[in-house]
Design a protein around this motif. Structure first.
Motif, PDB file in Angstrom:
ATOM      1  N   ALA A 181       0.825  -1.195   0.000  1.00 36.56           N
ATOM      2  CA  ALA A 181       0.000   0.000   0.000  1.00 36.56           C
ATOM      3  C   ALA A 181       0.864   1.251   0.000  1.00 36.56           C
ATOM      4  O   ALA A 181       1.924   1.293   0.628  1.00 36.56           O
ATOM      5  CB  ALA A 181      -0.896  -0.003   1.232  1.00 36.56           C
ATOM      6  N   GLN A 182       0.426   2.263  -0.719  1.00 35.96           N
ATOM      7  CA  GLN A 182       1.086   3.551  -0.668  1.00 35.96           C
ATOM      8  C   GLN A 182       0.027   4.644  -0.842  1.00 35.96           C
ATOM      9  O   GLN A 182      -1.096   4.364  -1.268  1.00 35.96           O
ATOM     10  CB  GLN A 182       2.161   3.675  -1.745  1.00 35.96           C
ATOM     11  N   PRO A 183       0.327   5.875  -0.454  1.00 37.32           N
ATOM     12  CA  PRO A 183      -0.646   6.948  -0.641  1.00 37.32           C
ATOM     13  C   PRO A 183      -1.090   7.034  -2.098  1.00 37.32           C
ATOM     14  O   PRO A 183      -0.277   6.936  -3.011  1.00 37.32           O
ATOM     15  CB  PRO A 183       0.138   8.188  -0.198  1.00 37.32           C
ATOM     16  N   PHE A 206       9.456   8.637  -1.083  1.00 38.03           N
ATOM     17  CA  PHE A 206       8.154   8.779  -1.748  1.00 38.03           C
ATOM     18  C   PHE A 206       7.733  10.240  -1.777  1.00 38.03           C
ATOM     19  O   PHE A 206       7.901  10.970  -0.798  1.00 38.03           O
ATOM     20  CB  PHE A 206       7.091   7.957  -0.999  1.00 38.03           C
ATOM     21  N   GLU A 207       7.131  10.659  -2.900  1.00 38.53           N
ATOM     22  CA  GLU A 207       6.619  12.018  -3.047  1.00 38.53           C
ATOM     23  C   GLU A 207       5.357  11.997  -3.901  1.00 38.53           C
ATOM     24  O   GLU A 207       5.338  11.419  -4.996  1.00 38.53           O
ATOM     25  CB  GLU A 207       7.654  12.927  -3.715  1.00 38.53           C
ATOM     26  N   THR A 231      -6.117   7.946  -0.107  1.00 36.91           N
ATOM     27  CA  THR A 231      -5.857   6.948   0.923  1.00 36.91           C
ATOM     28  C   THR A 231      -4.420   7.118   1.404  1.00 36.91           C
ATOM     29  O   THR A 231      -3.493   7.212   0.604  1.00 36.91           O
ATOM     30  CB  THR A 231      -6.073   5.521   0.387  1.00 36.91           C
ATOM     31  N   LEU A 232      -4.260   7.167   2.722  1.00 34.36           N
ATOM     32  CA  LEU A 232      -2.956   7.432   3.329  1.00 34.36           C
ATOM     33  C   LEU A 232      -2.626   6.338   4.349  1.00 34.36           C
ATOM     34  O   LEU A 232      -3.004   6.426   5.520  1.00 34.36           O
ATOM     35  CB  LEU A 232      -2.966   8.800   4.017  1.00 34.36           C
ATOM     36  N   PRO A 233      -1.925   5.300   3.920  1.00 34.09           N
ATOM     37  CA  PRO A 233      -1.490   4.276   4.871  1.00 34.09           C
ATOM     38  C   PRO A 233      -0.278   4.722   5.688  1.00 34.09           C
ATOM     39  O   PRO A 233      -0.007   4.164   6.749  1.00 34.09           O
ATOM     40  CB  PRO A 233      -1.145   3.083   3.976  1.00 34.09           C
TER      41      PRO A 233
END
Length: 288
Positions: free
Chosen positions: A2-4, A204-205, A217-219
């Motif tokens: 999962a990633q934003p 990550f950006e 979505t922000l894991p």
């Protein structure tokens, strides 16, 4: 992994753990035509229901709970109905409604509870052009299992969720929480904002415009939002995670956290609060 991620309006219907790549949060927005009904089956999920516009009747355990009433999210603080696990919910609207439904797996069953605008403080948070209005219908002290729910209104040109923060690890001063940002703009056709999410430790950006009806979505990752000049922004946050204690603890980006020290000097943006406590609203609970 999962990633934003940002899901565009029209390209998503329901955010599930499988779609988001995480464990806890499900989120959807349902629009019911006059007289239309839907049923949420009893399962191991607890639910929070937030009418975005219109009035809805929820039938739960023989009770009819009527709630909502604002014309849109910029016309008043919201109602939130919390429903514990193992409970069927039938939603009906006499005149039409748009309702957000957040869910998360629950171990313990908690009592049905309706939070009305009367229960919510009118809170201005931040300072200067980082001033925004916040209401927390399901805070850490609420008798729920995992769900946390926050409504935020940001005047055009202002920063929100600032200083950037994350809730990625469970330790002192930070809690591991998944989070959704569901966005609405006062100008639904032309309005926009910018969502940034970044993680130096993960390389990550993400920095993208968001529009009416989009969801992020922000894991993990530091995150912050800014409303474009002239475009008032609303977002509905849903959070849930594995921590045994209910908390909204977040860790601020150390490079930017000191900026909040200037807020007392800058003062509160005079536009905030700009959402009234008492919209034209309806709430009642009837039992057969």
């Amino acid at each position: 992994m999962a990633q934003p991620r940002i899901f565009r309006a029209g390209d998503w219907d329901t955010i599930t753990p499988d779609i988001a790549g995480w464990t806890y949060i499900s989120f959807t927005v349902k629009t019911l035509a006059p007289g239309e009904s839907i049923t949420i089956s009893a399962d191991e999920q607890e639910h929070a229901l937030v009418p975005l516009s219109g009035t809805v009747t929820a039938t739960v355990n023989g009770q009819d709970i009527v709630f909502g009433g604002r014309a849109n999210v910029f016309e008043g603080l919201g109602h939130t109905l919390y429903v514990g696990r193992d409970t069927e919910i039938v939603l009906t609207s006499a005149a039409g409604v748009e309702v957000a439904i957040a869910s998360a797996p629950a171990t313990t069953k908690h009592d049905l509870r309706l939070v009305t605008p009367d229960d919510l403080p009118v809170e201005a948070r931040g300072g200067g052009n980082a001033t925004r209005q916040v209401a927390t219908p399901i805070p850490p002290g609420f008798p729920a299992d995992r769900l946390l729910v926050v409504e935020v209104w940001t005047p055009g040109g202002n920063w929100s969720s600032f200083p950037p923060h994350k809730h990625e690890h469970d330790h002192d001063g930070e809690a591991e929480l998944e989070e959704t940002y569901y966005y609405r703009l006062r100008d639904s056709e032309n309005g926009w904002a910018i969502q940034r999410a970044y993680s130096p430790e993960r390389g990550f950006e993400l920095a993208e415009p968001v529009y009416d009806g989009d969801i992020c979505t922000l894991p993990w990752a530091y995150h912050t939002t800014v409303a474009a000049h002239g475009h008032d922004l609303y977002y509905l946050n849903v959070l849930a995670g594995p921590a045994p204690e209910r908390t909204l603890q977040a860790f601020q980006d150390p490079a930017l956290a000191p900026l909040q020290n200037a807020w007392p000097t800058l003062g509160t943006d005079v536009r905030v609060p700009f959402i009234p406590r008492y919209p034209e609203s309806t709430s009642s609970i009837e039992q057969d």
